[in-house]
Design an enzyme around this catalytic site. Structure first.
Site, PDB file in Angstrom:
ATOM      1  N   ASN A  88       0.847  -1.189   0.000  1.00 28.54           N
ATOM      2  CA  ASN A  88       0.000   0.000   0.000  1.00 28.54           C
ATOM      3  C   ASN A  88       0.883   1.241   0.000  1.00 28.54           C
ATOM      4  OD1 ASN A  88      -2.459  -1.464   0.180  1.00 28.54           O
ATOM      5  ND2 ASN A  88      -2.090  -1.807   2.363  1.00 28.54           N
ATOM      6  N   GLN A  95      -2.156   3.244   3.302  1.00 29.85           N
ATOM      7  CA  GLN A  95      -0.886   2.946   3.972  1.00 29.85           C
ATOM      8  C   GLN A  95      -0.915   3.568   5.361  1.00 29.85           C
ATOM      9  OE1 GLN A  95       2.663   4.453   2.051  1.00 29.85           O
ATOM     10  NE2 GLN A  95       4.032   3.433   3.499  1.00 29.85           N
ATOM     11  N   HIS A 101       6.775  -1.709   2.991  1.00 33.84           N
ATOM     12  CA  HIS A 101       6.519  -3.090   3.411  1.00 33.84           C
ATOM     13  C   HIS A 101       5.694  -3.800   2.364  1.00 33.84           C
ATOM     14  CE1 HIS A 101       3.474  -0.442   5.191  1.00 33.84           C
ATOM     15  NE2 HIS A 101       2.601  -1.433   5.073  1.00 33.84           N
ATOM     16  N   HIS A 103       3.034  -6.881   2.056  1.00 34.28           N
ATOM     17  CA  HIS A 103       2.166  -7.865   2.694  1.00 34.28           C
ATOM     18  C   HIS A 103       2.240  -9.140   1.853  1.00 34.28           C
ATOM     19  CE1 HIS A 103      -0.261  -4.876   5.127  1.00 34.28           C
ATOM     20  NE2 HIS A 103       0.195  -4.069   4.177  1.00 34.28           N
TER      21      HIS A 103
HETATM   22  P1  5GP Z   1      -0.355  -0.755   5.794  1.00 35.53           P
HETATM   23  O1  5GP Z   1      -1.764  -0.432   6.205  1.00 35.53           O
HETATM   24  O2  5GP Z   1       0.588   0.385   6.100  1.00 35.53           O
HETATM   25  O3  5GP Z   1      -0.214  -1.267   4.403  1.00 35.53           O
HETATM   26  O4  5GP Z   1       0.069  -1.984   6.685  1.00 35.53           O
HETATM   27  C1  5GP Z   1       0.594  -1.885   7.968  1.00 35.53           C
HETATM   28  C2  5GP Z   1       0.421  -3.233   8.608  1.00 35.53           C
HETATM   29  O5  5GP Z   1       1.221  -3.262   9.779  1.00 35.53           O
HETATM   30  C3  5GP Z   1      -1.012  -3.553   9.028  1.00 35.53           C
HETATM   31  O6  5GP Z   1      -1.452  -4.738   8.381  1.00 35.53           O
HETATM   32  C4  5GP Z   1      -0.910  -3.716  10.541  1.00 35.53           C
HETATM   33  O7  5GP Z   1      -1.737  -4.739  11.026  1.00 35.53           O
HETATM   34  C5  5GP Z   1       0.557  -4.022  10.748  1.00 35.53           C
HETATM   35  N1  5GP Z   1       1.083  -3.594  12.037  1.00 35.53           N
HETATM   36  C6  5GP Z   1       0.916  -2.377  12.601  1.00 35.53           C
HETATM   37  N2  5GP Z   1       1.560  -2.330  13.780  1.00 35.53           N
HETATM   38  C7  5GP Z   1       2.148  -3.551  13.949  1.00 35.53           C
HETATM   39  C8  5GP Z   1       2.960  -4.105  14.986  1.00 35.53           C
HETATM   40  O8  5GP Z   1       3.276  -3.477  15.997  1.00 35.53           O
HETATM   41  N3  5GP Z   1       3.379  -5.389  14.821  1.00 35.53           N
HETATM   42  C9  5GP Z   1       3.064  -6.124  13.699  1.00 35.53           C
HETATM   43  N4  5GP Z   1       3.534  -7.369  13.647  1.00 35.53           N
HETATM   44  N5  5GP Z   1       2.293  -5.619  12.706  1.00 35.53           N
HETATM   45  C10 5GP Z   1       1.851  -4.348  12.831  1.00 35.53           C
END
Ligand code: 5GP
Length: 115
Positions: A88, A95, A101, A103
């Site tokens: 994202n 994001q 990152h 997924h």
């Molecule tokens: P985004 O929304 O930025 O694409 O994804 C961020 C991801 O990081 C989300 O799926 C969320 O669940 C994960 N995430 C956020 N904080 C933490 C954390 O402290 N530990 C882990 N393992 N995942 C996290």
């Protein structure tokens, strides 16, 4: 200096994570809020905010990350049935963590188009 992101804190081992792979360049760990039976995040240790911030000098690193994704998919048992890789980028893509990152999602079927 700006505050560390949650992922930088995980890289620096300041907060725990269920790590499934680590090398000099990257780290992979289970997402804390899994959206599929397998949901692992792969991050570079280098602080790059998003796909929009990948510089030409980072291209070997990005290639390395995709090699790790291929290996992880085998290791996690999702390669045979197929899996999804998502990055994202920015507001419209939701994001939430400003550290690049990927997924890696598997263990169920996914719809298309994505939500
Ligand atoms: P985004 O929304 O930025 O694409 O994804 C961020 C991801 O990081 C989300 O799926 C969320 O669940 C994960 N995430 C956020 N904080 C933490 C954390 O402290 N530990 C882990 N393992 N995942 C996290």
């Amino acid at each position: 200096m700006s505050e560390k992101t949650i992922f930088k804190k995980i890289i620096d081992k300041e907060i725990p994570a269920k790590i499934v792979y680590e090398d000099d360049l990257c780290l992979a760990f289970h997402d804390v809020n899994p959206q599929a039976p397998v949901h692992v995040l792969l991050i570079p240790k280098k602080e790059i905010s998003s796909t929009s911030d990948i510089a030409p000098v980072d291209e070997p690193l990005i290639g390395h990350l995709f090699g790790v994704i291929r290996s992880l998919a085998e290791q996690l048992g999702i390669a045979a049935d197929g899996y999804r890789v998502v990055s994202n980028c920015g507001l419209n893509a939701c994001q939430t963590v400003p550290h690049l990152h990927f997924h890696i999602l598997g263990g169920r079927g996914f719809g298309w188009p994505p939500g």
